[in-house]
Design an enzyme around this catalytic site. Structure first.
Site, short mmCIF file in Angstrom:
data_model
loop_
_atom_site.label_atom_id
_atom_site.label_comp_id
_atom_site.label_asym_id
_atom_site.label_seq_id
_atom_site.Cartn_x
_atom_site.Cartn_y
_atom_site.Cartn_z
N CYS A 1 56.02 27.01 39.86
CA CYS A 1 57.33 26.54 39.39
C CYS A 1 57.61 27.08 38.00
CB CYS A 1 57.38 25.01 39.38
SG CYS A 1 56.14 24.28 38.28
N CYS B 1 55.00 26.41 35.31
CA CYS B 1 53.88 27.36 35.29
C CYS B 1 54.25 28.59 34.46
CB CYS B 1 53.52 27.80 36.70
SG CYS B 1 52.99 26.46 37.78
N CYS C 1 18.57 56.57 44.51
CA CYS C 1 17.82 55.43 44.01
C CYS C 1 18.75 54.51 43.23
CB CYS C 1 16.66 55.88 43.12
SG CYS C 1 17.18 56.70 41.59
N CYS D 1 20.92 55.92 40.41
CA CYS D 1 22.16 56.57 40.84
C CYS D 1 23.28 55.54 40.95
CB CYS D 1 21.97 57.26 42.19
SG CYS D 1 20.73 58.58 42.20
N ASP E 1 31.22 15.68 57.18
CA ASP E 1 32.42 14.93 57.50
C ASP E 1 32.28 14.42 58.93
OD1 ASP E 1 35.12 14.04 56.97
OD2 ASP E 1 35.75 15.56 58.42
N ASP F 1 35.77 20.59 57.79
CA ASP F 1 36.86 21.46 58.21
C ASP F 1 37.25 22.35 57.04
OD1 ASP F 1 40.00 21.89 58.26
OD2 ASP F 1 39.28 21.77 60.31
N ASP G 1 39.07 19.85 54.33
CA ASP G 1 38.03 19.44 53.40
C ASP G 1 37.80 20.46 52.30
OD1 ASP G 1 37.41 17.04 54.81
OD2 ASP G 1 36.33 18.22 56.29
#
Length: 813
Positions: free
Chosen positions: A18, A21, A86, A89, A502, A701, A705
């Site tokens: 908004c 912000c 290696c 590099c 959960d 979930d 969650d």
């Protein structure tokens, strides 16, 4: 003297919602000394800034934005790089990228041959970054996609194989000829002739087969670094140059003994080791390739009542597809007609066939088993489940485990330390050791020690130890329907102590139904369902859907509420035909001050049976109770038993009442539960366990969650599918089988175990082999390590690390 002109920057920002912000960001930027103007465009999510670069830098501006809680968005580019030998590099390429203007961060995966850079598109482009990699001396392969990359890697392996064959073809006669003693009269002339023949035979080995090491050494030197190539070049060149001088000037050096066989065999063995290593490394990413192979190349679409076979990559949203038995689903979609079953094991890890009827979702890449079905494409291209899985796994494989950062630090000092050790060892034996232990030829002895120390040291094994295990482990997880999002998770799992689960949709199927009804005096069951179902019409909560479904199954016509408010953590309040109807839990009943009376006993009994009980109150009068049951998953008790066997404490977290929570906990074998937890408070519960010293995994979930998953040390999102990339948590289980949680934990532990084994082997190998090559055993045994044996040991060390990591492909849940 003029003043420096102002600079302008346009920065993408994530998290603005908004005008407030925008004002917050502008206020933070305007407070910086040197910023003359800032402007935020919410529509484009960008902030434009004018600033004095002499007083404030772009990094200062980005830090100020991050400081007020917003994320600065940067583009990301990934490059497939050829020529890395290696860990040094990898560090060279990382430094080259981060030295490019506009690149804020870079990471390089030596095992995969991948470089990833985060950059500002206004200051850098992929072309500029690719040029920076090439200027550092490496080649960027112009390939797109995993399959194209596999072809490029196979070509690289074939090219190395051709060079190796040449080296072997010449190294064998060189070794045999070196063992043939000089004979007959004119011994010096015969030895000289043999040496000239060895010189000619060794030239292609040293400067054709060994060219990759000279080139790599030059690149490292140009970047002011030393790498594995530097060690090989120094060791083999020392032996070859000395031998060439003996051949060209035998009288000056007073010797006919040459070491062309040493340099040739060393280069051949090192090439053999690199070939074995590349071959083993290519298998570590086979899991990704096997997932990509699930996507069928063509699809059959129905257009104008005719079937047409098209390229699967050309499918569009809404296309009607025909999938026959034995064919793979070309993309994600919804079944329109027909009945069948699908084998989803290679995508979700689900071993049993899944029934598909009209309305069922199908996943691209899964196998249609029994019947012909018609499917409407719902996701195509990069949005499909399979594409998201591949993308997530690739992103995870590009990350570094914390322990790998220590290995990188060691690798940075490794080569200079080996160089110093080889010089010190050679100097000791030349000036001191040969005199102390009666060695005849101090020069030859010291040269042998010098070369052996250089070629036996193996920074490759150290650089490959962690990334090969991460690549193989995360790839195997993807095959089993377990997506590990970052390598750091592997390290956290071993410290895990508490698993919080959960209830709804995790321990239970998430398909609740109205199991019992209790009505107040004078109220019929249909009337109770009419009121409750009408009130719940305005909610999309899973319990609301169960009530609505129960009413509709009885043929009850439900009224659409005039207004409806969802009461977080309590229920709903809706206006129906002039009556205000509340449907919700005990918390709602208490807030309304409704008198349960005799209903209290019925409510308690229903809760003790494990059902979730909601009350229906119309205009302040209790109309009845609805007991909603959700079937516990068949595998739940088994999974809890396995977590207990792993020494993990399990806890149920639910918004349900304590009696219901206790009934479910008892059924699955969990002793501890937290009931009546508001959705917004779940993260606080997770935090409380962490503050108590526990390392916590939260299983729930991925969307509902999300705050709790984010708060946990390890978030495990169960049931990811529609948009896996957006799921919260460090681990996503594709599908809803709870056994995926145990698989994720065990696979993470096994992968981290391989990382530790590899690091131990790499460090132990170097710690033991370098002193032996330096001659530490000679005073005790009279035995000195041959440089050729040292080269063989070095070649096998890196290949063994990769092979050990590849054993993760055999992991079975």
């Amino acid at each position: 003297m003029g003043t420096e002109p102002e600079a302008e920057a346009s920065i993408r920002i994530k998290g603005m919602h908004c005008a407030t912000c925008a004002a917050t960001i502008c206020h933070a930027l305007d407070a910086l000394e040197g910023v003359s103007e800032s402007h935020v465009n919410l529509a484009t999510e960008r902030v434009s800034v004018r600033f004095d670069p002499a007083k404030v830098s772009r990094n200062d501006i980005e830090d100020a934005i991050a400081g007020v809680g917003y994320d600065v968005l940067r583009d990301s580019a990934t490059f497939t790089v050829s020529g890395m030998h290696c860990a040094v590099c990898a560090e060279t390429i990382k430094a080259a990228l981060e030295g490019t203007t506009g690149v804020t961060h870079a990471s390089v995966n030596f095992a995969l041959g991948k470089a990833t850079a985060a950059y500002d598109p206004e200051l850098a482009t992929p072309r500029v970054m690719a040029k920076a990699i090439e200027n550092a001396g490496y080649k960027v392969l112009e390939v797109e996609g995993v399959l194209a990359e596999r072809l490029a890697r196979q070509e690289e392996l074939r090219e190395l194989g051709r060079v190796l064959v040449t080296a072997i073809a010449l190294a064998i006669p060189i070794a045999v000829l070196s063992m043939v003693p000089a004979f007959g009269d004119g011994q010096v002339m015969q030895a000289s002739s043999r040496n000239w023949l060895l010189l000619v035979l060794s030239l292609p080995v040293q400067f054709h087969a060994g060219l990759r090491y000279y080139r790599g050494s030059y690149i490292a030197l140009r970047n002011r670094r030393a790498n594995m190539d530097s060690l090989v070049v120094l060791g083999t060149s020392s032996a070859w140059i000395y031998s060439a001088l003996v051949t060209l000037m035998p009288d000056v050096l007073g010797s006919q003994e040459v070491y062309f066989d040493t340099s040739a065999v060393i280069i051949t063995l090192v090439l053999l080791g690199k070939y074995l290593e590349l071959g083993a490394r290519s298998t570590t990413s086979e899991a990704i390739v096997s997932l990509m192979d699930l996507q069928p190349p063509t699809a059959t679409i129905i257009a104008e009542d005719k079937e047409t076979v098209v390229d699967a990559n050309m499918l569009r949203l809404g296309d009607m597809l025909v999938v026959r038995p034995g064919e793979r689903m070309p993309t994600d979609g919804e079944v329109l007609s027909g009945r069948s079953s699908a084998d989803e094991s290679l995508v979700t890890g689900e071993s049993l066939p899944v029934e598909k009827v009209p309305g069922s979702e199908v996943t691209g890449g899964t196998l249609n088993l029994s019947g012909m079905i018609r499917v409407r494409a719902s996701r195509v291209g990069s949005d499909t489940t399979l594409a998201q899985i591949v993308r997530l796994v690739e992103d995870a494989q590009a990350t570094k485990a914390p322990v790998e950062r220590y290995a990188d630090i060691v690798a940075g000092y490794f080569v200079p330390a080996v160089l110093a050790t080889s010089l010190a060892s050679a100097a000791f034996w030349y000036f001191i050791g040969t005199g102390m232990f009666d060695v005849d030829d101090a020069g030859m002895f010291s040269l042998t020690v010098f070369v052996a120390v250089l070629v036996i040291a193996c920074p490759c094994a150290l650089g490959l130890a962690t990334p090969t295990a991460v690549v193989t482990g995360t790839g195997r997880g993807a095959q089993l329907g377990v997506l590990i999002k970052d390598a750091g998770t592997l390290e956290k799992v071993r410290k895990l102590s508490v698993v919080i689960l959960d209830k709804t949709g995790t321990l239970t199927k998430g398909e609740p139904r109205v199991a019992t009804l209790w009505t107040a005096e004078g109220v019929a069951e249909d009337e109770l369902l009419r009121l409750a179902g009408g009130a719940e019409k305005g909610s999309d909560h899973v319990l609301s859907k169960a009530i609505v479904k129960s009413a509709e199954e009885r043929g009850i016509q439900l009224e659409i509420p005039r207004s409806s408010d969802v009461l977080a953590g309590e229920g709903v309040a809706s206006e129906l035909a002039g009556a205000m109807v509340h449907v919700g839990n005990r918390r709602l009943v208490a807030r309304l001050g409704a008198d349960l009376g005799d209903a209290e006993t019925h409510m308690r009994n229903m809760e003790n049976d494990g059902t979730t009980v909601v009350a229906c109150i119309a205009d302040g009068e209790l109309k009845g109770l609805l007991g909603i049951a959700d079937t516990i998953k068949a595998e739940a008790k088994e999974v809890i038993g396995q977590l207990d066997a792993l020494g993990l404490k399990t806890v149920i977290l639910t918004g349900d009442n304590a009696r219901t929570a206790r009934a479910v906990a008892s059924a699955v074998g969990i002793e501890e539960f937290r009931a009546e937890v508001m959705p917004a408070d779940k993260a606080e519960v997770v935090r409380s366990y962490k503050e108590g010293g526990s390392v916590v995994a939260m299983v729930g979930d991925g969307m509902n969650d999300a705050p709790a998953l984010a708060e946990a040390d390890i978030g495990i999102a169960l049931g990811g599918g529609s948009d896996i990339a957006l799921e919260a948590g460090n681990i996503v289980i594709v599908g809803d089988d709870l056994r995926g949680v145990v698989t994720a934990i065990k696979l993470s532990e096994r992968t981290y175990g391989k990382i530790r084994q590899n690091l131990f082997w790499a460090l132990a190998y170097n710690a033991a082999s370098i002193p032996i090559a330096a001659g530490v055993l000679y005073p005790l045994t009279g035995w000195l390590l041959s440089p050729m044996v040292a080269a063989g040991a070095m070649a096998l060390s890196s290949a063994s690390v990769v092979t050990n990591a590849s054993l993760l492909r055999r992991f079975k849940p």
